[in-house]
Design a protein around this motif. Structure first.
Motif, PDB file in Angstrom:
ATOM      1  N   ALA A 401       0.824  -1.222   0.000  1.00  0.00           N
ATOM      2  CA  ALA A 401       0.000   0.000   0.000  1.00  0.00           C
ATOM      3  C   ALA A 401       0.857   1.271   0.000  1.00  0.00           C
ATOM      4  CB  ALA A 401      -0.927  -0.012   1.210  1.00  0.00           C
ATOM      5  N   SER A 402       1.953   1.270   0.740  1.00  0.00           N
ATOM      6  CA  SER A 402       2.770   2.487   0.851  1.00  0.00           C
ATOM      7  C   SER A 402       3.532   2.798  -0.437  1.00  0.00           C
ATOM      8  CB  SER A 402       3.752   2.355   2.016  1.00  0.00           C
ATOM      9  OG  SER A 402       4.645   1.278   1.790  1.00  0.00           O
ATOM     10  N   ILE A 403       3.820   1.805  -1.252  1.00  0.00           N
ATOM     11  CA  ILE A 403       4.586   2.067  -2.486  1.00  0.00           C
ATOM     12  C   ILE A 403       3.689   2.236  -3.704  1.00  0.00           C
ATOM     13  CG2 ILE A 403       6.627   0.841  -1.635  1.00  0.00           C
ATOM     14  CD1 ILE A 403       5.825  -1.455  -3.606  1.00  0.00           C
ATOM     15  N   MET A 404       2.384   1.933  -3.569  1.00  0.00           N
ATOM     16  CA  MET A 404       1.508   2.010  -4.737  1.00  0.00           C
ATOM     17  C   MET A 404       1.439   3.406  -5.348  1.00  0.00           C
ATOM     18  SD  MET A 404      -0.237   0.436  -6.970  1.00  0.00           S
ATOM     19  CE  MET A 404      -0.400  -1.216  -6.301  1.00  0.00           C
ATOM     20  N   PRO A 405       1.319   4.490  -4.545  1.00  0.00           N
ATOM     21  CA  PRO A 405       1.323   5.829  -5.172  1.00  0.00           C
ATOM     22  C   PRO A 405       2.603   6.101  -5.956  1.00  0.00           C
ATOM     23  CG  PRO A 405       0.491   5.948  -2.915  1.00  0.00           C
ATOM     24  CD  PRO A 405       1.041   4.569  -3.093  1.00  0.00           C
TER      25      PRO A 405
END
Length: 577
Positions: A401-405
């Motif tokens: 989730a933290s690297i998706m953007p």
């Protein structure tokens, strides 16, 4: 390796016997195949053991040329005329395995050759052979009709000079100074066989011939023989209960390690699903056996029943557990009997072993490995080609989730560079990608998963820093390295194995993730360098062929110490006795 010949060999010379492949020890240093045909058997074996020197002898020039391109060491000539000095062997070098695939029955003096080759073996060396059975029912039926029809292929064929039954096969090997470990029939019993059995039954009775033994021998088209200079070790029976297959974990942790151990003479293995009804394992002729149970959740009543059966049957119970137990609430609810009520535990990492030892001190670590190494990837995409990013995992939203953007931002910035993302298993990850250039594959067979990984250029391996993740294994890096795919990984778990900038890239922040991903997308040379180094690491350190015997030795240790281990188990779970 040399270039394959322009003219293909005959079809019957371009096959191999899978029964021989299954028995070939996976860590042999030197293998000699007498009558290697076009090298198919060696080509199937070498991915398991790529450092092996595989030497073939073949009389057919076209087949020998093809074998040379596959094996690298082939002597063209008559196997009965080739001398030891004709082979690429050092003066004192020994051979670990000699293989004859339907060869001995085509020789003028098979006993003499077998005795000669036995002298080349290492002390613990092995001979493997498949031999056609002249007692096969199809031959007997034709003989009763006065027929002996030679064929181009089959039994008998035009080149067959010697004819063997089960008993004379045993004599052949014994007379050559070899100790027969086992002889396994390969049956071929089409519909006509049952009619033949019924018709000949009265004759068997009249001649006082055991009908069951005759049925086995007449049903065998060929026998597969395993023999050696030394006696086989005491029989070791390893049974396993597996969970429902998800991805490739059953293969990595249970199925493939047991298949490798089955290549050791005296080892009997059997794998069944824990969800099956009426589980019955083959009998173990010499008593004690090991039961490896993958991720069970043992309750009090279940543990009591199982332990009584284990002790009665002199069985050592090994629990296979390769994840942090915290998410499995039922394990804690039953006071960790899953671990306490076992003789021993096997797992995949040292941090997980340290955690599990609070419930059971007998814990062994067997790192996850790959069973076979594909050929190096010689053809790779250039900067002008599409770049493929791979992600394949289950239930990892908290990790990605933290690297998706940052991932979506990089994909948007590089839209003109033709970047595609292939996702296996994780639909949520696929849905979160903001790009039309993506492809999703639901949970699939392990071979398909590896094929898609091999087709990718970059593999993403994110893990956030949690107690659960810190005990996980580095399997996904090992898989990517074996398939020649460069990795971009988190420091959690992978920081212990990946050499940053050498065998992969490690990110410590979302900004570093984006920067490293851009570098990998824009630099095919960087991807190639990292992937090639990771491939070499796997080849040198993380092939199953380099580790499987250590499991065998541990299981033997457990059986040897079964009585004190059972006493320790009683002290841990006195409430169950």
């Amino acid at each position: 390796m040399t270039k394959p010949p322009d003219q293909p060999p005959p079809d019957h010379l371009d096959r191999f016997n899978p029964a021989l492949l299954r028995l070939m020890p996976r860590d042999a240093q030197v293998v000699l195949e007498a009558g290697c045909s076009a090298g198919r058997l060696g080509a199937a074996y070498l991915p398991f053991n790529p450092t092996c020197r595989y030497i073939g002898i073949e009389v057919d020039p076209v087949a020998a040329s093809m074998a040379q391109s596959r094996l690298g060491h082939v002597v063209e000539g008559d196997v009965e005329a080739v001398r030891r000095e004709d082979l690429p062997l050092g003066p004192d070098e020994k051979v670990d395995v000699v293989v004859y695939g339907n060869v001995l029955e085509h020789l003028r003096a098979p006993s003499r050759l077998l005795e000669s080759h036995a002298g080349w073996l290492a002390d613990d060396g092995m001979v493997l052979a498949s031999i056609l059975n002249v007692q096969h029912w199809s031959i007997l039926a034709k003989l009763l009709n006065g027929q002996w029809p030679y064929q181009d292929e089959g039994l008998p064929d035009h080149g067959q000079l010697r004819f063997f039954t089960l008993d004379t096969i045993r004599e052949l090997f014994t007379n050559a100074g070899l100790i027969v470990h086992d002889i396994t029939p390969r049956p071929f019993t089409p519909k006509g066989f049952s009619d033949f059995q019924q018709a000949i039954e009265p004759t068997l009775a009249a001649l006082n011939i055991d009908s069951a033994r005759f049925a086995t021998q007449a049903g065998a088209l060929q026998y597969v023989v395993r023999a050696g200079r030394a006696r086989a070790p005491r029989r070791l029976c390893i049974n396993a209960l597996t969970r429902k297959p998800i991805g490739g974990i059953n293969d990595v942790r249970i199925n493939l390690p047991l298949q490798f151990q089955a290549t050791i003479p005296g080892t009997q293995v059997s794998v069944q699903s824990a969800s099956s009804k009426g589980i019955v394992f083959p009998p173990c002729p010499e008593g004690g056996q090991v039961l490896v149970w993958q991720r069970p959740i043992l309750t009090r009543s279940q543990s009591t029943q199982i332990l009584r059966q284990m002790i009665k049957k002199k069985t050592v119970l090994v629990v296979e557990f390769d994840d942090h137990p915290e998410p499995f609430s039922e394990i804690a609810a039953h006071d960790y009997l899953t671990f306490r009520a076992a003789h021993a535990i096997q797992t995949s990492t040292e941090p997980l072993a340290a955690l599990l030892r609070q419930w059971n001190p007998e814990v062994a670590v067997f790192p996850n490995c790959v069973s076979d190494l594909p050929p190096p990837r010689l053809q790779r995409r250039s900067a002008a080609d599409e770049t493929v990013i791979f992600f394949g995992a289950l239930n990892r939203e908290n990790d990605w989730a933290s690297i998706m953007p940052a991932l979506n931002a990089v994909l948007a910035d590089m839209a003109d560079l033709r970047v595609r993302v292939d996702v296996v298993h994780d639909r949520a990850f696929f849905d979160a990608l903001i790009t039309p250039h993506k492809r999703f594959t639901a949970t699939c067979p392990y071979a398909q998963y590896l094929e898609q990984l091999r087709n990718a250029d970059i593999a993403l391996l994110p893990l956030v820093d949690t107690a659960f993740n810190r005990v996980k294994s580095d399997l996904k890096f090992i898989e990517a390295g074996a398939q020649g795919t460069a990795v971009l990984a988190s420091p959690v778990v992978y920081g212990n194995t990946v050499q940053p900038g050498v065998t992969g890239l490690i990110y410590t922040s979302t900004a570093a993730f984006a920067e490293n991903l851009r570098a990998l997308i824009t630099s095919p040379d960087l991807r190639r360098r990292l992937a090639d180094a990771a491939y070499r690491y796997v080849a040198n350190e993380r092939l199953l062929s380099q580790h499987y015997r250590r499991r065998q030795e541990w299981y033997k240790h457990l059986l040897t110490n079964r009585v004190p281990l059972t006493a320790a188990l009683r002290r841990r779970v006195t409430e169950l006795f």
